[in-house]
Design an enzyme around this catalytic site. Structure first.
Site, PDB file in Angstrom:
ATOM      1  N   HIS A  55       8.759  -1.558  -4.759  1.00  0.00           N
ATOM      2  CA  HIS A  55       8.071  -1.447  -5.430  1.00  0.00           C
ATOM      3  C   HIS A  55       7.775   0.570  -4.737  1.00  0.00           C
ATOM      4  O   HIS A  55       8.175   0.039  -3.071  1.00  0.00           O
ATOM      5  CB  HIS A  55       7.282  -1.085  -6.641  1.00  0.00           C
ATOM      6  N   HIS A  57       5.689   2.459  -3.806  1.00  0.00           N
ATOM      7  CA  HIS A  57       4.673   2.727  -3.178  1.00  0.00           C
ATOM      8  C   HIS A  57       4.483   2.904  -2.029  1.00  0.00           C
ATOM      9  O   HIS A  57       4.806   2.506  -1.426  1.00  0.00           O
ATOM     10  CB  HIS A  57       3.393   1.935  -4.161  1.00  0.00           C
ATOM     11  N   ASP A  59       2.131   2.031   0.127  1.00  0.00           N
ATOM     12  CA  ASP A  59       1.775   0.945   0.646  1.00  0.00           C
ATOM     13  C   ASP A  59       2.612   0.224   0.688  1.00  0.00           C
ATOM     14  O   ASP A  59       2.020  -1.480   1.816  1.00  0.00           O
ATOM     15  CB  ASP A  59      -0.114   0.887  -0.131  1.00  0.00           C
ATOM     16  N   HIS A  60       3.861  -0.350  -0.222  1.00  0.00           N
ATOM     17  CA  HIS A  60       4.041  -0.689   0.250  1.00  0.00           C
ATOM     18  C   HIS A  60       5.954  -0.637   1.156  1.00  0.00           C
ATOM     19  O   HIS A  60       6.339  -1.354   1.116  1.00  0.00           O
ATOM     20  CB  HIS A  60       5.146  -1.043  -0.947  1.00  0.00           C
ATOM     21  N   HIS A 113       3.897  -2.001 -13.423  1.00  0.00           N
ATOM     22  CA  HIS A 113       3.036  -1.125 -12.532  1.00  0.00           C
ATOM     23  C   HIS A 113       3.725   0.299 -12.498  1.00  0.00           C
ATOM     24  O   HIS A 113       2.962   0.939 -11.919  1.00  0.00           O
ATOM     25  CB  HIS A 113       2.590  -2.170 -11.206  1.00  0.00           C
ATOM     26  N   ASP A 132       3.483  -5.845  -6.947  1.00  0.00           N
ATOM     27  CA  ASP A 132       1.993  -5.143  -7.125  1.00  0.00           C
ATOM     28  C   ASP A 132       2.635  -5.509  -8.877  1.00  0.00           C
ATOM     29  O   ASP A 132       1.747  -4.960  -9.876  1.00  0.00           O
ATOM     30  CB  ASP A 132       1.977  -4.076  -7.524  1.00  0.00           C
ATOM     31  N   HIS A 170      -0.833  -8.383  -2.380  1.00  0.00           N
ATOM     32  CA  HIS A 170      -2.510  -7.905  -2.094  1.00  0.00           C
ATOM     33  C   HIS A 170      -3.139  -8.688  -2.165  1.00  0.00           C
ATOM     34  O   HIS A 170      -3.329  -9.706  -2.603  1.00  0.00           O
ATOM     35  CB  HIS A 170      -3.443  -6.528  -3.295  1.00  0.00           C
TER      36      HIS A 170
HETATM   37 FE   LIG Z   1       1.082  -0.648  -6.162  1.00  0.00          FE
END
Ligand SMILES: [Fe+2]
Length: 254
Positions: A55, A57, A59-60, A113, A132, A170
């Site tokens: 996805h 985001h 942090d990915h 998400h 996530d 995570h």
């Molecule tokens: Fe995420």
């Protein structure tokens, strides 16, 4: 033979590298940040050929461009989020298969998400990279879609073979365990898993991967049909979707 290396990125993200010894290909499942990924690649003597994005985001995906510049790797990711994934080369949607050496990763659409979130499942390697969408003892926050869509996404993951190894985006398991006990306090499997998780975290070890069978017995977000959870919530006659939505709402306030 598929080798899998899991390590920590940023504060609580997991980095995951997979390597197929036949073809020499190596893929990063998401790319939270470049440096730790490069360090593991160098330690293993692997060259990055692919990034499998779950996805959009940051942090990915924050490592995408630096890794592509260094290795010229090929980046795949969700069709519905293609414009937000740096360096993407090929888009994937539910039903597509990402071929990686002898392993075919089936793409499953899991909106919730984020609106276009996808996960990768290999029946041959019995592994699921859930990003996530699904965590150990938890599930992703509903930022872009509601509980109805997330529940139908999780139902697809519940139906995968129970011996599937679950990898997630995570390390949230300890805080998830504390919440899970609040809605399912008498579940012996959950109590035992919580004790295990506390020991693992005290010694700085990861709580993942974990078998899907374990999650089916302990993760309240996969268990809205469970009579004990329903009794705790006072929702004996509601739909699974309504119970799931209540569990998710309680976690948001926990
Ligand atoms: Fe995420």
């Amino acid at each position: 033979m598929l080798a899998i290396e899991q390590f920590t990125c940023l504060s609580d993200n997991f980095g995951v590298l997979i390597h197929d010894s036949e073809t020499g290909r190596t893929a990063s499942v998401d790319a939270p940040e470049a440096d730790p990924i490069v360090a593991v690649l160098e330690a293993k003597g692997w060259t990055l050929t692919d990034i499998m994005t779950t996805h959009h985001h940051h942090d990915h995906t924050a490592g995408n461009l630096a890794l592509k510049k260094r290795f010229g790797c090929h980046i795949v990711g969700p069709q519905a989020e293609a414009d937000r994934i740096p360096g993407i080369d090929r888009t994937l949607a539910e039903g597509d298969v990402f071929d990686f050496g002898a392993y075919g990763f089936r793409v499953i659409g899991t909106p919730g998400h984020t609106a276009g979130h996808i996960v990768y499942h290999s029946p041959e390697a019995t592994v699921l990279f859930a990003g996530d969408t699904l965590f150990s003892l938890g599930c992703g926050r509903l930022f872009e879609r509601g509980p109805a869509e997330m529940w139908s996404a999780l139902r697809k993951l519940k139906a995968l073979p129970p011996d599937t190894q679950l990898y997630c985006g995570h390390e949230y398991t300890l805080s998830n365990a504390r919440f899970a006990l609040s809605v399912d306090p008498d579940n012996d499997a959950l109590i035992a898993r919580t004790a295990e998780v506390e020991l693992l975290r005290q010694s700085g070890r990861p709580t993942l991967p974990v078998l899907l069978s374990g999650e089916l017995a302990t993760n309240p977000f996969l268990r809205p049909d469970d009579p004990a959870i329903r009794r705790t919530l006072g929702m004996e006659s509601e739909t699974d979707e309504a119970v799931f939505a209540e569990i998710r709402a309680r976690k948001d306030r926990f």
